[in-house]
Design a protein around this motif. Structure first.
Motif, PDB file in Angstrom:
ATOM      1  N   ILE A  55      11.531 -62.843 -39.452  1.00 41.71           N
ATOM      2  CA  ILE A  55      12.418 -63.608 -40.320  1.00 41.71           C
ATOM      3  C   ILE A  55      11.565 -64.392 -41.298  1.00 41.71           C
ATOM      4  CG2 ILE A  55      13.977 -65.590 -40.419  1.00 41.71           C
ATOM      5  CD1 ILE A  55      15.247 -64.649 -37.870  1.00 41.71           C
ATOM      6  N   SER A  56      11.945 -64.363 -42.563  1.00 38.98           N
ATOM      7  CA  SER A  56      11.245 -65.125 -43.596  1.00 38.98           C
ATOM      8  C   SER A  56      12.217 -66.059 -44.294  1.00 38.98           C
ATOM      9  CB  SER A  56      10.603 -64.195 -44.628  1.00 38.98           C
ATOM     10  OG  SER A  56       9.474 -63.543 -44.097  1.00 38.98           O
ATOM     11  N   ILE A  57      11.769 -67.273 -44.534  1.00 44.05           N
ATOM     12  CA  ILE A  57      12.520 -68.236 -45.333  1.00 44.05           C
ATOM     13  C   ILE A  57      11.688 -68.518 -46.576  1.00 44.05           C
ATOM     14  CG2 ILE A  57      13.499 -70.547 -45.432  1.00 44.05           C
ATOM     15  CD1 ILE A  57      13.926 -70.380 -42.434  1.00 44.05           C
ATOM     16  N   TYR A  58      12.280 -68.234 -47.731  1.00 48.56           N
ATOM     17  CA  TYR A  58      11.548 -68.359 -48.985  1.00 48.56           C
ATOM     18  C   TYR A  58      11.755 -69.722 -49.645  1.00 48.56           C
ATOM     19  CZ  TYR A  58      11.441 -63.317 -48.251  1.00 48.56           C
ATOM     20  OH  TYR A  58      11.272 -62.069 -47.704  1.00 48.56           O
ATOM     21  N   PRO A  70      19.884 -61.440 -45.940  1.00 42.71           N
ATOM     22  CA  PRO A  70      20.765 -62.597 -46.041  1.00 42.71           C
ATOM     23  C   PRO A  70      22.104 -62.365 -45.342  1.00 42.71           C
ATOM     24  CG  PRO A  70      20.711 -61.420 -48.120  1.00 42.71           C
ATOM     25  CD  PRO A  70      19.655 -60.792 -47.246  1.00 42.71           C
ATOM     26  N   ALA A  71      22.710 -63.458 -44.854  1.00 45.04           N
ATOM     27  CA  ALA A  71      23.971 -63.361 -44.139  1.00 45.04           C
ATOM     28  C   ALA A  71      25.086 -62.934 -45.084  1.00 45.04           C
ATOM     29  CB  ALA A  71      24.314 -64.705 -43.507  1.00 45.04           C
ATOM     30  N   THR A  72      26.034 -62.162 -44.573  1.00 45.31           N
ATOM     31  CA  THR A  72      27.183 -61.730 -45.369  1.00 45.31           C
ATOM     32  C   THR A  72      28.462 -62.062 -44.623  1.00 45.31           C
ATOM     33  OG1 THR A  72      27.078 -59.504 -44.415  1.00 45.31           O
ATOM     34  CG2 THR A  72      25.912 -59.870 -46.495  1.00 45.31           C
ATOM     35  N   VAL A  73      29.552 -62.204 -45.375  1.00 46.13           N
ATOM     36  CA  VAL A  73      30.849 -62.518 -44.787  1.00 46.13           C
ATOM     37  C   VAL A  73      31.900 -61.594 -45.367  1.00 46.13           C
ATOM     38  CG1 VAL A  73      30.301 -64.939 -44.340  1.00 46.13           C
ATOM     39  CG2 VAL A  73      31.261 -64.288 -46.540  1.00 46.13           C
ATOM     40  N   ALA A 106       6.091 -66.824 -47.635  1.00 46.30           N
ATOM     41  CA  ALA A 106       7.257 -67.310 -46.918  1.00 46.30           C
ATOM     42  C   ALA A 106       6.844 -68.148 -45.718  1.00 46.30           C
ATOM     43  CB  ALA A 106       8.118 -66.137 -46.444  1.00 46.30           C
ATOM     44  N   ALA A 107       7.809 -68.945 -45.239  1.00 49.74           N
ATOM     45  CA  ALA A 107       7.731 -69.496 -43.888  1.00 49.74           C
ATOM     46  C   ALA A 107       8.231 -68.390 -42.973  1.00 49.74           C
ATOM     47  CB  ALA A 107       8.590 -70.750 -43.767  1.00 49.74           C
ATOM     48  N   ALA A 158      16.685 -66.471 -47.623  1.00 52.61           N
ATOM     49  CA  ALA A 158      15.994 -65.948 -46.444  1.00 52.61           C
ATOM     50  C   ALA A 158      16.270 -64.460 -46.313  1.00 52.61           C
ATOM     51  CB  ALA A 158      16.451 -66.680 -45.183  1.00 52.61           C
ATOM     52  N   ALA A 159      15.408 -63.776 -45.546  1.00 49.85           N
ATOM     53  CA  ALA A 159      15.573 -62.343 -45.307  1.00 49.85           C
ATOM     54  C   ALA A 159      14.998 -62.013 -43.941  1.00 49.85           C
ATOM     55  CB  ALA A 159      14.880 -61.526 -46.390  1.00 49.85           C
ATOM     56  N   SER A 160      15.429 -60.878 -43.395  1.00 56.53           N
ATOM     57  CA  SER A 160      14.908 -60.417 -42.112  1.00 56.53           C
ATOM     58  C   SER A 160      14.274 -59.050 -42.290  1.00 56.53           C
ATOM     59  CB  SER A 160      16.030 -60.339 -41.069  1.00 56.53           C
ATOM     60  OG  SER A 160      17.071 -59.493 -41.511  1.00 56.53           O
TER      61      SER A 160
END
Length: 726
Positions: free
Chosen positions: A371-374, A330-333, A261-262, A295-297
């Motif tokens: 934080i990772s961005i895949y 990931p963000a949720t709404v 990941a970044a 992405a994930a945290s």
């Protein structure tokens, strides 16, 4: 902790007042140690003016142990806490065989307590027993107490040899320099840097000149990036805008989830503000672009992830925010917790755009911050179906919020922080002393763009307008006093063909009067278009000084201009009127063609309903309704034996919009065969004609043999015509 068998070097440190001194050893690379227990591998060198207390192992919270994040337990470490003299103490590593031309990475883990003025640096030497021989690699910056700082430094030695490293504690501050050192060594490592030997960069003509910035790569759309290698990560750039730059975005082959990941982790030096920046893309005004992110945290993450973009070039002063994504990824709404991983950018001008992920934490970083961005996808969004035009006449009031749904705010300011929107408080009038007057009026409003030039459009739905027609737009509006007094505000109504492209609004319908009075006549604009098509009407507000543009729109209407009432025009007369006798029925048949134009030569509407009146002399024989332009008309008149023979005069008149056309006429003389001995009334006037029409007098007795037409006209005006054969 990895422990290594050591070879004793037998170097004594007594000359320098060293404590816990053991022989120096040579250790192979890579090397790593955590100071969580006592060891006799590292040595202490006390070079203070008055040697005394120096580096020692500590594992006792009650004896000022190192407490990360104000923990209630001590973190084991080597430390120097108090010194009866001015601190000048080295905690010295074993020796390592280093080669000139190669680069080595030295990593330190350290901390400080109680805002001590003592400083800590990492240094190296080839003579570990001589304090004067050490060369500083770097100061270790630790601005906050109770935080573990992990730092990395690169070193290239000038010549081959055996080198030792040291944590060096000093206090050169003014005032009392004794009894005030609280520094902690938690770990250390050294290894040859991946990449082999470092090439000679050659002489630097300006050693103080900063490194040139990394040039942004060109990106093409659609764009699809998966951060599964260091080479792919290198196509993006980083920008560390933290108060004290330190840790920033890096590539990791295995993050908290074991995935490449970044990655942005703990930046313990200061509050975090770091961008991971994409290649640059050429975007077009009026187009929309979707950014899809995987992405994930990590657990208990406190870093916020923000999706930004830059226009033209990247800098902290040039960032614009697309969405605050959050700290839980990931963000949720919504209540259902639906995952959101796609965002949209509407480009507000043609140009170079860079997308960026900003990691932000205002406070001290949590040890679990991660934080990772895949992967990231960027692509142009399809335009979709064009707007369906709304019918005219159109009228809307902005007193209700639901009425703004069909309208669009188009912000083309340098700063897109504010634009047109519905305002429930609305407009409030004030008198000359700034006392409120009257009620508030909900409306659509614009309240200035601070520190930038306002350039904002409030755009209508689409209207289908026709060339050659005149349209009237009306609106009730207001402003505040600053608009009038500054003289910098422009408030106009414009016409355009694309609600997302500023340059399409190239027709100015007129200026809207700047006025602070609510109840007044509307601004009214008459206009026409050169080509038929779909158009948008927009309220455009701008201000060269960036602080005085205030607009309030209460309603809007658009309609085709009503033309002046036209005087009715008569049609042309009927054409090809004929009269034909039907002897077997004692009748006359009339035929004609109804007109297609008026007397001015203009075409009649295809659906025009004509009324046709048929006369003999002045007698109305018939009224024929609903006759179509260009249709064939007929009428048959039947007679008795007494009325059939003789001369008949006909006329046909067209009535349209209560106007009569010129009469079309036709004359027909009907004769009836007779025998000799026709009785001629005594009171009749007689005229005799040949069959060819030549008059031959009025006395049949004097005429020779033949066939004649005899017309007898009585005193009462009745006539009779007969054919006489003699």
């Amino acid at each position: 902790m990895r422990k290594t068998l050591l070879n004793t070097m037998g170097l004594l440190l007594a000359l320098f007042g060293a404590t816990n001194a053991s022989a120096q050893s040579t250790v192979e690379l890579p090397y790593s140690i955590t100071f969580d227990s006592t060891n006799d591998v590292w040595t202490v060198l006390d070079a203070s003016p008055s040697p005394g207390t120096s580096w020692e192992f500590n594992n006792d919270w009650g004896n000022d142990g190192f407490c990360i994040g104000n923990a209630w337990t001590a973190t084991p470490s080597y430390c120097i806490r108090t010194d009866s003299g001015e601190p000048n103490d080295y905690y010295v590593s074993p020796s390592f065989s280093l080669k000139a031309g190669k680069t080595y990475t030295v990593k330190t883990s350290s901390g400080t307590m109680y805002s001590t003025p003592a400083k800590l640096s990492v240094e190296y030497t080839t003579t570990p027993t001589d304090a004067a021989s050490f060369t500083k690699l770097s100061d270790i910056d630790m601005p906050s107490s109770g935080v573990q700082y992990d730092n990395s430094y690169d070193l290239t030695v000038p010549e081959d040899g055996l080198y030792s490293f040291a944590f060096h504690a000093t206090n050169t501050s003014s005032g009392d320099k004794s009894n005030w050192a609280y520094l902690y060594a938690l770990g250390f490592s050294v290894e040859e840097k991946v990449g082999g030997e470092t090439p000679d960069p050659g002489p630097d003509p300006d050693p103080d000149k900063p490194d040139p910035p990394v040039e942004d790569q060109e990106g093409t759309l659609p764009y699809d990036m998966t951060f599964d290698s260091a080479e792919k990560f290198a196509t993006w750039t980083t920008m560390d805008n933290s108060e004290t730059p330190g840790v920033t975005w890096t590539y990791t082959a295995s993050d908290f989830a074991g995935k490449p990941a970044a990655h942005m982790g703990v930046d313990a030096k200061s509050e975090t503000c770091d961008w991971l920046v994409s290649p640059k893309f050429e975007l077009k005004e009026g187009k929309s672009y979707t950014i899809t992110v995987d992405a994930a945290s990590g657990p208990d993450n406190e870093l916020n992830l923000i999706l930004d973009y830059f226009v033209g070039s990247k800098s902290a002063d040039n960032q614009k925010t697309i969405e605050w994504i959050g700290s839980k990824l990931p963000a949720t709404v919504g209540e259902s917790g639906e995952v959101k991983n796609q965002w949209t950018l509407d480009a507000n001008k043609d140009g170079v755009y860079l997308f960026a992920f900003r990691a932000l934490n205002w406070g001290a970083n949590n040890a679990n911050d991660a934080i990772s961005i895949y992967s990231v996808k960027i692509e142009e969004k399809a335009d979709g179906e064009p707007d369906a035009p709304v019918a005219l006449p159109y009228e809307v009031s902005f007193e209700q919020e639901e009425n703004v749904a069909a309208w669009t705010a188009m912000d083309r300011s340098g700063n897109t922080g504010s634009t047109w929107s519905w305002n429930s408080w609305g407009y409030q009038e004030y008198d000359t002393d700034w006392n409120p007057v009257g009620d508030q009026h909900p409306c659509v409003s614009f309240s200035s763009d601070w520190n930038t030039d306002a350039n904002d459009y409030w755009v209508s739905p689409a209207f289908a307008l026709e060339a050659g027609k005149t349209y009237v737009a009306k609106a009730h509006t207001a402003n505040n006093r600053s608009c009038l007094e500054s003289g910098t505000t422009s408030f106009t109504m414009k016409l355009g063909t694309n609600k997302k492209v500023q340059s399409s609004f190239d027709q100015t319908l007129g200026s809207i009067e700047l006025n602070t009075v609510y109840d007044r006549d509307p601004s009214t604009f008459e206009f026409s278009v050169q080509e038929s098509g779909n158009y948008y009407v927009a309220f455009h507000i701008s201000d060269s000084e960036g602080a005085n543009a205030y607009g309030y729109i209460f309603d809007f209407s658009l309609a085709e201009k009503e033309g002046a009432a036209e005087e009715p025009v008569a049609t042309a007369p009927v054409a090809n009127l004929t009269a034909t006798e039907v002897m077997t029925r004692s009748a006359v048949e009339l035929a004609w063609t109804n007109p297609t134009k008026d007397v001015d030569g203009k075409d009649l509407p295809a659906d025009a309903a004509l009324t046709v009146k048929v006369y003999e002399g002045e007698e109305l024989l018939a009224t024929l309704d609903a006759q179509a332009p260009g249709s064939e008309g007929t009428y048959t008149k039947e007679y008795t034996a007494d009325t059939f023979a003789g001369e008949h005069n006909y006329k046909v008149v067209v009535v349209y919009k209560e106007k009569e056309s010129e009469a079309a006429t036709a004359t027909l003389t009907v004769v009836v065969d007779a025998i000799n001995g026709v009785v001629v009334p005594t009171d009749a006037k007689v005229s005799v004609h040949t069959l060819g029409g030549a008059a031959v007098g009025n006395n049949l007795s004097t005429l020779g043999k033949g066939t004649y037409i005899v017309t007898m006209k009585r005193a009462d005006g009745t006539m009779k015509t007969v054919k006489v054969t003699k």
